[in-house]
Design an enzyme around this catalytic site. Structure first.
Site, PDB file in Angstrom:
ATOM      1  CB  SER A 146      19.289  54.692  38.643  1.00  0.00           C
ATOM      2  OG  SER A 146      19.437  56.087  37.627  1.00  0.00           O
ATOM      3  CE1 TYR A 159      17.658  58.398  42.430  1.00  0.00           C
ATOM      4  CE2 TYR A 159      19.091  58.106  40.454  1.00  0.00           C
ATOM      5  CZ  TYR A 159      18.231  57.483  40.796  1.00  0.00           C
ATOM      6  OH  TYR A 159      16.850  57.336  40.039  1.00  0.00           O
TER       7      TYR A 159
END
Length: 305
Positions: A146, A159
């Site tokens: 990401s 995350y």
């Protein structure tokens, strides 16, 4: 290392029911790959399969319903894939979930759920299917990290931790598998227009109003079509790129993190506030990079893709 050949190979894609995973399924079928698609959402996965089969009736498609938060279920599916598809040429670990909230606003169970889906499942599937990749000459592995595997904003401890872990795991594997002729790519999408932010789980200590404000602000940043992201990823696979950044929303933060590792949070916060129209430092969902497989925020369990 020679360029990757899609035609005639089998590709395993997790998180295939929407977002980047769905786009990858279509793009791989166009390139001549047979598909093994994993997701938790039966209805959406069926729709993807129907669309791919209608456009490419000669492709072989196999699907598995699995909640990647469940280690035992993931192990069972991985073993079945290994037995039924002994020569996988491409594995794309794409499934992911998001959780909004600062570290002190989420429970350890919520934190672990994100890590289980975003990192543990990647490790587990890669470990189970590595023998099949070794059995197929010219195989390739893709792990979708990401933008938050490059930078780590407030409100995204779980995350970011999971995505930095994916990045480190992938970079180490790239070196370990080079002598086996297996290509390894780490993907860092920026603002991809998927459902992951929409379906992000809310930390137990986050007020609905706080989370909704963050969600609306981040959705303004999600401008890249998943189909475009899929094409960028597969171009990188074909060329055996070790690292793929998608969009300036990933490339600029990557540059800032390298040239100003201590100062980049303030610079990016200023830019986000200008674009999104307000403060974004608290309880914000992840920048959709692929599809979520997360269950609704009111469901205490759940996830992948």
């Amino acid at each position: 290392m020679r360029r990757f050949v899609f035609t005639g190979g089998t590709a395993v894609v997790t998180g295939a029911a929407s977002g980047i995973g769905e786009a990858l399924a279509h793009a791989l079928a166009r390139r001549g790959s047979d598909l093994v698609l994993l997701d938790r959402d039966a209805g959406r996965l069926d729709a993807v399969v129907a669309a791919v089969r209608a456009a490419h009736p000669d492709r072989q498609l196999t699907t598995y319903l699995v909640d990647l938060a469940d280690a035992a279920a993931t192990a069972r599916v991985a073993e079945e894939v290994r037995q039924r598809h002994p020569a996988v040429r491409l594995l794309v670990n794409n499934a992911g979930v998001a959780l909004g909230g600062r570290f002190d606003q989420v429970t350890l169970d919520e934190f672990s759920w994100v890590v289980d889906v975003n990192f543990r499942a990647v490790v587990q599937l890669t470990h189970a299917l590595l023998p099949t990749l070794r059995a197929e000459p010219g195989a390739h592995l893709v792990n979708v990290s990401s933008l938050f595997g490059i930078i780590a904003p407030a409100g995204q401890t779980a995350y970011a931790a999971s995505k930095f872990a994916v990045r480190g795991f992938t970079e180490a594997l790239r070196q370990e598998l080079a002598d086996d002729g297996i290509g390894v790519t780490s993907v860092h999408p920026g603002g991809i227009r998927t459902r992951i932010a929409q379906n992000a789980r809310v930390g137990s200590g986050v007020s609905p109003e706080e989370f909704e404000t963050g969600r609306r602000q981040f959705e303004k940043l999600l401008t890249i079509d998943p189909a475009r992201a899929a094409e960028v990823i597969l171009r990188g696979v074909r060329r055996r790129r070790g690292r793929v950044l998608i969009g300036w929303s990933a490339k600029l933060p990557d540059l800032l993190a390298r040239v100003a590792p201590a100062a980049y949070p303030r610079i990016l916060a200023f830019g986000l506030n200008r674009v999104a129209g307000g403060p974004t430092r608290r309880a914000v969902p992840a920048p959709a990079q692929r599809q979520p497989e997360a269950a609704p925020a009111t469901d205490p369990a759940g996830e992948p893709a």
